[in-house]
Design a protein around this motif. Structure first.
Motif, PDB file in Angstrom:
ATOM      1  N   UNK A 118       0.956  -1.391   0.025  1.00 60.48           N
ATOM      2  CA  UNK A 118       0.020   0.008  -0.024  1.00 60.48           C
ATOM      3  C   UNK A 118       1.023   1.058   0.102  1.00 60.48           C
ATOM      4  N   UNK A 119       1.828   1.278   0.857  1.00 67.82           N
ATOM      5  CA  UNK A 119       2.927   2.517   0.920  1.00 67.82           C
ATOM      6  C   UNK A 119       3.449   2.568  -0.285  1.00 67.82           C
ATOM      7  N   UNK A 120       3.875   1.556  -0.874  1.00 64.93           N
ATOM      8  CA  UNK A 120       4.393   1.959  -2.361  1.00 64.93           C
ATOM      9  C   UNK A 120       3.554   2.324  -3.500  1.00 64.93           C
ATOM     10  N   UNK A 121       2.400   1.717  -3.360  1.00 65.40           N
ATOM     11  CA  UNK A 121       1.382   2.525  -4.540  1.00 65.40           C
ATOM     12  C   UNK A 121       0.990   3.932  -4.050  1.00 65.40           C
ATOM     13  N   UNK A 122       1.060   4.176  -2.861  1.00 66.29           N
ATOM     14  CA  UNK A 122       0.694   5.584  -2.234  1.00 66.29           C
ATOM     15  C   UNK A 122       1.961   6.604  -2.544  1.00 66.29           C
ATOM     16  N   UNK A 123       3.099   6.002  -2.514  1.00 68.64           N
ATOM     17  CA  UNK A 123       4.388   6.965  -2.982  1.00 68.64           C
ATOM     18  C   UNK A 123       4.367   7.209  -4.473  1.00 68.64           C
ATOM     19  N   UNK A 124       3.889   6.235  -5.064  1.00 69.47           N
ATOM     20  CA  UNK A 124       3.697   6.581  -6.836  1.00 69.47           C
ATOM     21  C   UNK A 124       3.183   7.722  -7.030  1.00 69.47           C
ATOM     22  N   UNK A 125       1.795   7.798  -6.308  1.00 66.02           N
ATOM     23  CA  UNK A 125       0.905   8.854  -6.608  1.00 66.02           C
ATOM     24  C   UNK A 125       1.246  10.316  -6.079  1.00 66.02           C
ATOM     25  N   UNK A 126       1.936  10.139  -4.824  1.00 64.46           N
ATOM     26  CA  UNK A 126       2.319  11.339  -3.892  1.00 64.46           C
ATOM     27  C   UNK A 126       3.711  11.788  -4.202  1.00 64.46           C
ATOM     28  N   UNK A 127       4.530  11.354  -4.803  1.00 64.66           N
ATOM     29  CA  UNK A 127       5.732  11.760  -4.800  1.00 64.66           C
ATOM     30  C   UNK A 127       6.157  11.725  -6.395  1.00 64.66           C
ATOM     31  N   UNK A 128       5.616  12.762  -7.184  1.00 60.88           N
ATOM     32  CA  UNK A 128       5.685  12.605  -8.735  1.00 60.88           C
ATOM     33  C   UNK A 128       7.184  12.440  -9.073  1.00 60.88           C
ATOM     34  N   UNK A 129       8.054  13.247  -8.452  1.00 63.56           N
ATOM     35  CA  UNK A 129       9.493  13.289  -8.946  1.00 63.56           C
ATOM     36  C   UNK A 129      10.200  11.780  -8.906  1.00 63.56           C
ATOM     37  N   UNK A 130       9.496  11.096  -7.985  1.00 63.74           N
ATOM     38  CA  UNK A 130      10.182   9.880  -7.677  1.00 63.74           C
ATOM     39  C   UNK A 130       9.605   8.560  -8.438  1.00 63.74           C
ATOM     40  N   UNK A 131       8.519   8.715  -9.025  1.00 67.47           N
ATOM     41  CA  UNK A 131       7.666   7.769  -9.605  1.00 67.47           C
ATOM     42  C   UNK A 131       8.451   7.204 -10.816  1.00 67.47           C
ATOM     43  N   UNK A 132       9.172   7.655 -11.479  1.00 69.20           N
ATOM     44  CA  UNK A 132       9.849   7.123 -12.636  1.00 69.20           C
ATOM     45  C   UNK A 132      10.836   6.047 -12.300  1.00 69.20           C
ATOM     46  N   UNK A 133      11.419   5.909 -10.984  1.00 63.69           N
ATOM     47  CA  UNK A 133      12.143   5.358 -10.489  1.00 63.69           C
ATOM     48  C   UNK A 133      13.543   5.819 -10.318  1.00 63.69           C
ATOM     49  N   UNK A 134      14.340   5.755  -9.204  1.00 61.20           N
ATOM     50  CA  UNK A 134      15.585   6.178  -9.273  1.00 61.20           C
ATOM     51  C   UNK A 134      16.780   5.145  -9.195  1.00 61.20           C
ATOM     52  N   UNK A 135      16.409   3.782  -9.607  1.00 60.45           N
ATOM     53  CA  UNK A 135      17.582   3.065 -10.030  1.00 60.45           C
ATOM     54  C   UNK A 135      18.132   3.169 -11.278  1.00 60.45           C
ATOM     55  N   UNK A 136      18.991   1.919 -11.741  1.00 58.80           N
ATOM     56  CA  UNK A 136      19.595   2.159 -12.833  1.00 58.80           C
ATOM     57  C   UNK A 136      18.745   2.299 -13.999  1.00 58.80           C
TER      58      UNK A 136
END
Length: 246
Positions: A118-136
């Motif tokens: 649930x937290x992961x899904x909510x982060x995707x909609x609440x933190x637009x700058x991080x939704x595209x992924x910060x990994x490789x």
């Protein structure tokens, strides 16, 4: 314990009242505001009226099953839907994703795992700058453009919308995240492992088919040929390639 937001509202649609109440108590102790609905026949109106930040939706319900509910609410509800199923049949999971679910879990559900999803899904909609992924899979949100244009296809990250021939494309939250990830990495093959880790925040188990299902749903929406795709290509044994110019 980390808390996503005290303002995040979750609607649980589950006919097992005791299980629903226990789940609600656990989630509320971890900073979420939770409401319950036990009858599938009432779920669509509850979702329409309350517009929760996230819906936890059981597959098997009296009145109307989870697949039908998911299909009916998607035209007006863009929030994340986490589907629960007591069966282990892959078909249920694939159907759920095809109806517009963002994620799924098999019962019995461990509360801490449910909370993490649930937290992961909510982060995707609440933190637009991080939704595209910060990994490789991507170089970082600060250096990435907010709007990508590929001839008649436009994908806007800040608005979380996409257009084909100036017509808005109907995408679920999970579909947009995947489209943006692929588009922002145009010209480079992304493995299923990279995609899965970037979007879900957990390791790929080699069996999950959600990425493949979502790619198959996205292709026709962006004008790609599902049988002979030119925009999102499957690279055998490697992953997916978003082609910049077609």
């Amino acid at each position: 314990m980390e808390q996503t937001s005290e303002a995040s509202r979750v609607l649980i649609v589950e006919d097992d009242e005791r299980l629903a109440e226990l789940t609600r108590d656990f989630l509320e102790k971890n900073g979420l505001v939770v409401s319950l609905e036990t009858n599938g026949a009432h779920a669509v109106e509850r979702i329409r009226d309350e517009t929760p930040d996230l819906v936890v939706l059981d597959l098997m319900l009296p009145g109307e099953d989870g697949l039908a509910i998911c299909r009916r609410v998607r035209p007006f509800y863009n929030g994340p839907i986490l589907m629960l199923t007591a069966r282990t049949d892959d078909l249920d999971q694939v159907l759920g994703l095809e109806m517009g679910a963002d994620d799924y879990m098999s019962k019995p559900v461990r509360p801490r795992v449910l909370l993490a999803r649930i937290r992961a899904l909510l982060r995707r909609i609440s933190e637009p700058s991080a939704q595209a992924g910060g990994g490789s899979a991507q170089s970082g949100a600060d250096s990435a453009p907010e709007r990508l244009v590929f001839n008649n296809l436009v994908v806007d990250h800040s608005m979380r919308e996409a257009w084909l021939d100036d017509e808005s494309i109907d995408l679920t939250s999970a579909e947009f995240d995947l489209l943006w990830l692929l588009a922002s990495s145009a010209g480079r093959v992304l493995s299923r492992e990279e995609i899965f880790t970037s979007l879900r925040g957990i390791e790929y188990d080699g069996q999950d088919r959600s990425i493949d299902v979502r790619v198959s749903r996205i292709r026709p929406k962006i004008g790609d040929d599902p049988v002979h795709p030119r925009r999102i290509k499957t690279v055998r044994s490697k992953g997916y390639l978003f082609v910049r110019d077609v």
